[in-house]
Motif scaffolding. Structure first.
Motif, PDB file in Angstrom:
ATOM      1  N   VAL A   1       0.858  -1.194   0.000  1.00 34.05           N
ATOM      2  CA  VAL A   1       0.000   0.000   0.000  1.00 34.05           C
ATOM      3  C   VAL A   1       0.892   1.241   0.000  1.00 34.05           C
ATOM      4  O   VAL A   1       0.924   1.999   0.970  1.00 34.05           O
ATOM      5  CB  VAL A   1      -0.962   0.005   1.214  1.00 34.05           C
ATOM      6  N   PRO A   2       1.627   1.483  -1.076  1.00 35.49           N
ATOM      7  CA  PRO A   2       2.570   2.614  -1.115  1.00 35.49           C
ATOM      8  C   PRO A   2       1.887   3.946  -0.782  1.00 35.49           C
ATOM      9  O   PRO A   2       0.856   4.285  -1.353  1.00 35.49           O
ATOM     10  CB  PRO A   2       3.070   2.608  -2.563  1.00 35.49           C
ATOM     11  N   GLY A   3       2.470   4.667   0.139  1.00 33.66           N
ATOM     12  CA  GLY A   3       1.970   5.992   0.489  1.00 33.66           C
ATOM     13  C   GLY A   3       0.753   6.000   1.388  1.00 33.66           C
ATOM     14  O   GLY A   3       0.289   7.087   1.780  1.00 33.66           O
ATOM     15  N   ALA A   4       0.216   4.859   1.760  1.00 39.65           N
ATOM     16  CA  ALA A   4      -0.989   4.828   2.591  1.00 39.65           C
ATOM     17  C   ALA A   4      -0.688   5.339   3.998  1.00 39.65           C
ATOM     18  O   ALA A   4       0.337   4.994   4.592  1.00 39.65           O
ATOM     19  CB  ALA A   4      -1.556   3.414   2.654  1.00 39.65           C
ATOM     20  N   LEU A   5      -1.606   6.154   4.527  1.00 37.69           N
ATOM     21  CA  LEU A   5      -1.449   6.715   5.867  1.00 37.69           C
ATOM     22  C   LEU A   5      -2.602   6.365   6.791  1.00 37.69           C
ATOM     23  O   LEU A   5      -2.536   6.626   8.004  1.00 37.69           O
ATOM     24  CB  LEU A   5      -1.322   8.243   5.794  1.00 37.69           C
ATOM     25  N   PHE A   6      -3.674   5.797   6.228  1.00 35.65           N
ATOM     26  CA  PHE A   6      -4.867   5.518   7.005  1.00 35.65           C
ATOM     27  C   PHE A   6      -5.467   4.176   6.605  1.00 35.65           C
ATOM     28  O   PHE A   6      -5.231   3.692   5.502  1.00 35.65           O
ATOM     29  CB  PHE A   6      -5.928   6.606   6.781  1.00 35.65           C
ATOM     30  N   TYR A   7      -6.263   3.622   7.488  1.00 36.39           N
ATOM     31  CA  TYR A   7      -7.067   2.448   7.150  1.00 36.39           C
ATOM     32  C   TYR A   7      -8.200   2.333   8.163  1.00 36.39           C
ATOM     33  O   TYR A   7      -8.167   2.935   9.236  1.00 36.39           O
ATOM     34  CB  TYR A   7      -6.227   1.166   7.131  1.00 36.39           C
ATOM     35  N   HIS A   8      -9.191   1.578   7.803  1.00 38.71           N
ATOM     36  CA  HIS A   8     -10.271   1.290   8.750  1.00 38.71           C
ATOM     37  C   HIS A   8     -10.862  -0.069   8.415  1.00 38.71           C
ATOM     38  O   HIS A   8     -10.645  -0.619   7.324  1.00 38.71           O
ATOM     39  CB  HIS A   8     -11.359   2.379   8.706  1.00 38.71           C
ATOM     40  N   ALA A   9     -11.595  -0.617   9.361  1.00 31.20           N
ATOM     41  CA  ALA A   9     -12.236  -1.915   9.160  1.00 31.20           C
ATOM     42  C   ALA A   9     -13.363  -1.776   8.141  1.00 31.20           C
ATOM     43  O   ALA A   9     -14.014  -0.714   8.038  1.00 31.20           O
ATOM     44  CB  ALA A   9     -12.777  -2.444  10.480  1.00 31.20           C
ATOM     45  N   THR A  10     -13.608  -2.831   7.393  1.00 33.74           N
ATOM     46  CA  THR A  10     -14.679  -2.792   6.386  1.00 33.74           C
ATOM     47  C   THR A  10     -16.056  -2.685   7.024  1.00 33.74           C
ATOM     48  O   THR A  10     -17.025  -2.342   6.353  1.00 33.74           O
ATOM     49  CB  THR A  10     -14.633  -4.059   5.516  1.00 33.74           C
ATOM     50  N   SER A  11     -16.145  -2.951   8.332  1.00 32.44           N
ATOM     51  CA  SER A  11     -17.437  -2.910   9.022  1.00 32.44           C
ATOM     52  C   SER A  11     -17.870  -1.507   9.396  1.00 32.44           C
ATOM     53  O   SER A  11     -18.989  -1.302   9.861  1.00 32.44           O
ATOM     54  CB  SER A  11     -17.373  -3.773  10.287  1.00 32.44           C
ATOM     55  N   VAL A  12     -16.999  -0.506   9.204  1.00 34.29           N
ATOM     56  CA  VAL A  12     -17.347   0.874   9.550  1.00 34.29           C
ATOM     57  C   VAL A  12     -17.093   1.784   8.353  1.00 34.29           C
ATOM     58  O   VAL A  12     -16.424   1.401   7.389  1.00 34.29           O
ATOM     59  CB  VAL A  12     -16.535   1.377  10.764  1.00 34.29           C
ATOM     60  N   ARG A  13     -17.621   3.001   8.435  1.00 34.90           N
ATOM     61  CA  ARG A  13     -17.435   3.983   7.366  1.00 34.90           C
ATOM     62  C   ARG A  13     -17.187   5.346   8.006  1.00 34.90           C
ATOM     63  O   ARG A  13     -18.084   6.179   8.121  1.00 34.90           O
ATOM     64  CB  ARG A  13     -18.675   4.031   6.477  1.00 34.90           C
ATOM     65  N   PRO A  14     -15.953   5.609   8.471  1.00 37.30           N
ATOM     66  CA  PRO A  14     -15.671   6.893   9.133  1.00 37.30           C
ATOM     67  C   PRO A  14     -15.785   8.066   8.173  1.00 37.30           C
ATOM     68  O   PRO A  14     -15.556   7.930   6.964  1.00 37.30           O
ATOM     69  CB  PRO A  14     -14.235   6.715   9.618  1.00 37.30           C
ATOM     70  N   GLY A  15     -16.154   9.218   8.703  1.00 35.05           N
ATOM     71  CA  GLY A  15     -16.359  10.401   7.876  1.00 35.05           C
ATOM     72  C   GLY A  15     -15.120  10.822   7.110  1.00 35.05           C
ATOM     73  O   GLY A  15     -15.216  11.286   5.969  1.00 35.05           O
TER      74      GLY A  15
END
Length: 214
Positions: free
Chosen positions: A182-196
């Motif tokens: 994931v080159p350059g990625a700084l964030f992630y979240h679980a597929t079960s949520v959808r943060p703003g």
């Protein structure tokens, strides 16, 4: 020149003794927590520090004169060894608690996000500071952590095999021995949520139960 060398040598020996106390306390914690399988990994991380300490100690006993430039080089090696051990411990813990149930590539992705943040101006510049960073949440009126497990305080490592894999992933990612997923990625979240915040970020990959963003 001899006095300067003696002062620097004394300083290094004091620092080495402090580092030894820190590692001894960490070993004691894992032993009490029932994680004896992890002692081998912690011992492996501490070997560079102990090796440098031994060189300094025996040089002192033998009365060997060490020039200031050489002393500074040894001190830099000891500092680097301690920094590496601390970095790997924090990185492996983050992989373990955030992604031990994820596919191997997902674990590498979490490691990459952690490392990428140390190079971003919007985050702290050491791995341990990134992992344990907190910020004030005005909605919840409390400090929250970027990685939720760190809000729960000290947690024990329950799965020996999963911890060993987390340490292996951390070492490979830290030493840049694995092709980025994931080159350059700084964030992630679980597929079960959808943060703003995800609406304003570009997704780069979905791996296991996590979506990664730049």
């Amino acid at each position: 020149m001899r006095d300067v060398g003696r002062i620097m040598l004394t300083s290094l020996l004091c620092e080495a003794r402090i580092r030894t106390v820190v590692w001894r306390r960490r070993f004691a914690y894992y032993w009490r927590a029932g994680e004896k399988d992890n002692l081998a990994f912690l011992a492996m991380l501490g070997l560079p520090i102990l090796g440098v300490t031994g060189i300094i100690y025996f040089a002192y006993l033998d009365g060997t004169r060490i020039e200031p430039a050489r002393m500074q080089a040894v001190q830099r090696q000891a500092t680097h060894a301690h920094r590496r051990a601390s970095d790997l411990q924090c990185l492996a813990e983050n992989i373990y608690f955030e992604a031990r149930g994820e596919p191997l590539e997902g674990q590498y992705a979490v490691a990459e996000v952690t490392l990428n943040r140390t190079w971003s101006r919007n985050f702290p510049h050491t791995i341990c500071e990134v992992v344990h960073e907190t910020r004030w949440d005005p909605n919840r009126q409390r400090l929250v952590a970027d990685f939720s497990w760190t809000e729960l305080g000290t947690r024990s490592l329950q799965d020996g095999a999963a911890w060993k894999q987390a340490m292996a992933v951390a070492s490979a990612a830290y030493d840049d021995l694995h092709t980025p997923v994931v080159p350059g990625a700084l964030f992630y979240h679980a597929t079960s949520v959808r943060p703003g915040w995800s609406r304003n970020r570009r997704a780069v990959a979905k791996i296991g139960n996590h979506i990664f963003y730049r």
